[in-house]
Design an enzyme around this catalytic site. Structure first.
Site, PDB file in Angstrom:
ATOM      1  N   CYS A 171     -36.881 -15.932 -23.655  1.00 39.52           N
ATOM      2  CA  CYS A 171     -37.050 -17.145 -22.830  1.00 39.52           C
ATOM      3  C   CYS A 171     -37.564 -18.314 -23.665  1.00 39.52           C
ATOM      4  O   CYS A 171     -38.398 -18.123 -24.553  1.00 39.52           O
ATOM      5  CB  CYS A 171     -38.073 -16.884 -21.730  1.00 39.52           C
ATOM      6  SG  CYS A 171     -37.755 -15.401 -20.807  1.00 39.52           S
ATOM      7  N   ASN A 181     -23.042 -15.129 -20.400  1.00 37.24           N
ATOM      8  CA  ASN A 181     -23.698 -15.527 -19.157  1.00 37.24           C
ATOM      9  C   ASN A 181     -24.826 -16.499 -19.439  1.00 37.24           C
ATOM     10  O   ASN A 181     -25.464 -16.451 -20.491  1.00 37.24           O
ATOM     11  CB  ASN A 181     -24.201 -14.306 -18.369  1.00 37.24           C
ATOM     12  CG  ASN A 181     -25.636 -13.943 -18.693  1.00 37.24           C
ATOM     13  OD1 ASN A 181     -26.585 -14.521 -18.163  1.00 37.24           O
ATOM     14  ND2 ASN A 181     -25.801 -12.984 -19.612  1.00 37.24           N
ATOM     15  N   THR A 197     -28.971 -10.510 -25.326  1.00 34.28           N
ATOM     16  CA  THR A 197     -27.651 -11.090 -25.626  1.00 34.28           C
ATOM     17  C   THR A 197     -27.687 -12.021 -26.841  1.00 34.28           C
ATOM     18  O   THR A 197     -28.734 -12.571 -27.193  1.00 34.28           O
ATOM     19  CB  THR A 197     -27.137 -11.876 -24.410  1.00 34.28           C
ATOM     20  OG1 THR A 197     -28.127 -12.841 -24.046  1.00 34.28           O
ATOM     21  CG2 THR A 197     -26.882 -10.967 -23.228  1.00 34.28           C
ATOM     22  N   ILE A 248     -30.648  -4.465 -27.658  1.00 35.02           N
ATOM     23  CA  ILE A 248     -30.840  -5.883 -27.895  1.00 35.02           C
ATOM     24  C   ILE A 248     -30.570  -6.679 -26.612  1.00 35.02           C
ATOM     25  O   ILE A 248     -29.841  -6.221 -25.725  1.00 35.02           O
ATOM     26  CB  ILE A 248     -29.895  -6.421 -29.018  1.00 35.02           C
ATOM     27  CG1 ILE A 248     -28.428  -6.168 -28.654  1.00 35.02           C
ATOM     28  CG2 ILE A 248     -30.259  -5.837 -30.340  1.00 35.02           C
ATOM     29  CD1 ILE A 248     -27.424  -6.783 -29.651  1.00 35.02           C
TER      30      ILE A 248
HETATM   31  C1  LIG Z   1     -25.317 -11.249 -16.210  1.00 28.25           C
HETATM   32  C2  LIG Z   1     -26.441 -10.786 -17.098  1.00 28.25           C
HETATM   33  C3  LIG Z   1     -27.766 -11.033 -16.732  1.00 28.25           C
HETATM   34  C4  LIG Z   1     -28.809 -10.616 -17.560  1.00 28.25           C
HETATM   35  N1  LIG Z   1     -30.107 -10.839 -17.176  1.00 28.25           N
HETATM   36  C5  LIG Z   1     -31.138 -10.382 -17.936  1.00 28.25           C
HETATM   37  C6  LIG Z   1     -32.487 -10.546 -17.507  1.00 28.25           C
HETATM   38  O1  LIG Z   1     -32.764 -11.071 -16.434  1.00 28.25           O
HETATM   39  N2  LIG Z   1     -33.488 -10.090 -18.341  1.00 28.25           N
HETATM   40  C7  LIG Z   1     -33.205  -9.458 -19.532  1.00 28.25           C
HETATM   41  O2  LIG Z   1     -34.134  -9.051 -20.239  1.00 28.25           O
HETATM   42  N3  LIG Z   1     -31.921  -9.267 -19.934  1.00 28.25           N
HETATM   43  C8  LIG Z   1     -30.901  -9.705 -19.177  1.00 28.25           C
HETATM   44  N4  LIG Z   1     -29.599  -9.488 -19.583  1.00 28.25           N
HETATM   45  C9  LIG Z   1     -29.339  -8.780 -20.855  1.00 28.25           C
HETATM   46  C10 LIG Z   1     -29.023  -7.290 -20.622  1.00 28.25           C
HETATM   47  O3  LIG Z   1     -30.101  -6.632 -19.995  1.00 28.25           O
HETATM   48  C11 LIG Z   1     -28.673  -6.579 -21.949  1.00 28.25           C
HETATM   49  O4  LIG Z   1     -29.776  -6.674 -22.828  1.00 28.25           O
HETATM   50  C12 LIG Z   1     -27.450  -7.173 -22.642  1.00 28.25           C
HETATM   51  O5  LIG Z   1     -26.504  -7.640 -21.706  1.00 28.25           O
HETATM   52  C13 LIG Z   1     -26.757  -6.175 -23.586  1.00 28.25           C
HETATM   53  O6  LIG Z   1     -26.272  -5.054 -22.885  1.00 28.25           O
HETATM   54  P1  LIG Z   1     -24.740  -4.924 -22.353  1.00 28.25           P
HETATM   55  O7  LIG Z   1     -23.856  -5.319 -23.485  1.00 28.25           O
HETATM   56  O8  LIG Z   1     -24.599  -3.497 -21.926  1.00 28.25           O
HETATM   57  O9  LIG Z   1     -24.625  -5.878 -21.204  1.00 28.25           O
HETATM   58  C14 LIG Z   1     -28.527  -9.926 -18.775  1.00 28.25           C
HETATM   59  C15 LIG Z   1     -27.198  -9.675 -19.120  1.00 28.25           C
HETATM   60  C16 LIG Z   1     -26.152 -10.085 -18.306  1.00 28.25           C
HETATM   61  C17 LIG Z   1     -24.734  -9.778 -18.718  1.00 28.25           C
END
Ligand SMILES: Cc1cc2nc3c(=O)[nH]c(=O)nc-3n(C[C@H](O)[C@H](O)[C@H](O)COP(=O)(O)O)c2cc1C
Length: 300
Positions: free
Chosen positions: A129, A68, A192, A190
């Site tokens: 960021c 994303n 992404t 973590i």
């Molecule tokens: C569509 C999307 C939007 C995200 N937006 C944020 C965000 O605004 N702030 C943040 O700290 N992490 C954001 N993340 C990261 C997630 O909070 C998380 O750290 C990461 O996706 C790993 O977890 P998962 O594999 O369960 O998705 C986002 C992830 C996705 C997929």
């Protein structure tokens, strides 16, 4: 067995919360289930001004995950304080407000306002960021910057601060130690992993932004390794995340040393995932024979 966990600012009925950015501010999901069943909620990123995010396409599927490049889309601090957080405050769940920014001043403004509002219980600082002053290198890729930013934000925050670490670094341990040296009350990890996909027909990147963040099942082993390394280096609570989509995954994160967990990408195919996992978790832990209650005391 009680599944409750007490972390700084976050008294959770169970160790599960939706991860930032995958649950908005909860309104859509409140139509699917009672948010009171969550352990906590991490909000979408909050920035000083409204952000419309990056151009589309800004998501693409990958083997066992997705990329994303949403670009921190959110309605901005004022609307969030007026509407989004008051909506969430109706529920009996701790709120972890996720904060993003382009400069240290941005972070400071948002952290101060949120922590004085009484509308959140703790703050999670997204340091993935780009830092405008440092030519776009993420705050989270430089241990000195992490320590400096954490120290600065601790001075203006009345609620506990969780620094959310980026995996796009050589040493996650150095970053974790820097956050703790700056006064972090806890760590989230973590975020992404930076990745790309190309269109076979045009030969150009599929995402309009070029690169995006990889999440979902593909990153689970990386996240577990990082939680394990950090757990063995610092003694503050850890919220672990990355690829969780079942209770057995949560068990692994707890075994690696997480005190609580967040679920992100899995929401896009199963909106009730946190509650579904919470309902299975006791049986999974008991069935494993692993003494979770000992881990619960670490760092609290
Ligand atoms: C569509 C999307 C939007 C995200 N937006 C944020 C965000 O605004 N702030 C943040 O700290 N992490 C954001 N993340 C990261 C997630 O909070 C998380 O750290 C990461 O996706 C790993 O977890 P998962 O594999 O369960 O998705 C986002 C992830 C996705 C997929």
């Amino acid at each position: 067995m009680s599944l409750a966990v007490n972390l700084p600012g976050l008294n959770m009925k169970n160790p599960l919360m939706p991860a930032s950015g995958c649950f908005g501010f909860g309104e859509d999901y409140a139509k699917w289930f009672d948010l009171n069943e969550l352990g906590a909620i991490a909000t979408k990123a909050i920035t000083v001004e409204k952000r419309t995010g990056n151009a589309t396409p800004r998501t693409v599927e990958t083997p066992h995950g997705m990329l994303n490049a949403i670009g921190l889309q959110n309605p901005g601090l004022a609307v969030i304080l007026q509407k989004k957080l008051p909506f969430l405050r109706q529920y009996d769940i701790p709120i972890l407000a996720n904060v993003a920014g382009s400069t240290e001043e941005d972070y400071e403004t948002v952290v101060k306002a949120l922590s004085e509002s009484g509308l959140c219980d703790a703050i999670e600082v997204n340091i993935s960021c780009p830092n405008v002053k440092e030519g776009g290198i993420a705050f989270g890729q430089d241990a000195n910057k992490i320590e400096e930013l954490t120290r600065r934000l601790k001075q203006v925050s009345r609620v506990p601060l969780y620094m959310k670490l980026s995996p796009n670094v050589t040493s996650i341990v150095d970053c974790a130690k820097a956050a703790v040296a700056g006064g972090a009350d806890g760590l989230s990890l973590i975020n992404t992993l930076v990745g790309m996909r190309f269109s076979p027909t045009t030969g150009t990147p599929i995402l309009a932004n070029g690169v995006g963040g990889l999440s979902g099942g593909a990153i689970l082993p990386v996240a577990l390794r990082m939680v394990y390394e950090v757990r063995n280096s610092v003694n503050v609570p850890i919220i672990g995340m990355g690829g969780i989509d079942k209770s057995a995954d949560v068990l692994e994160f707890l075994q690696a040393g997480a005190d609580a967990v967040a679920v992100g990408t899995a929401h896009f195919k199963q909106p009730t995932i946190c509650v579904d996992i919470a309902n299975e978790l006791e049986e999974t832990i008991t069935g494993s024979g692993w003494a979770w209650n000992k881990r619960q005391e670490v760092g609290v």
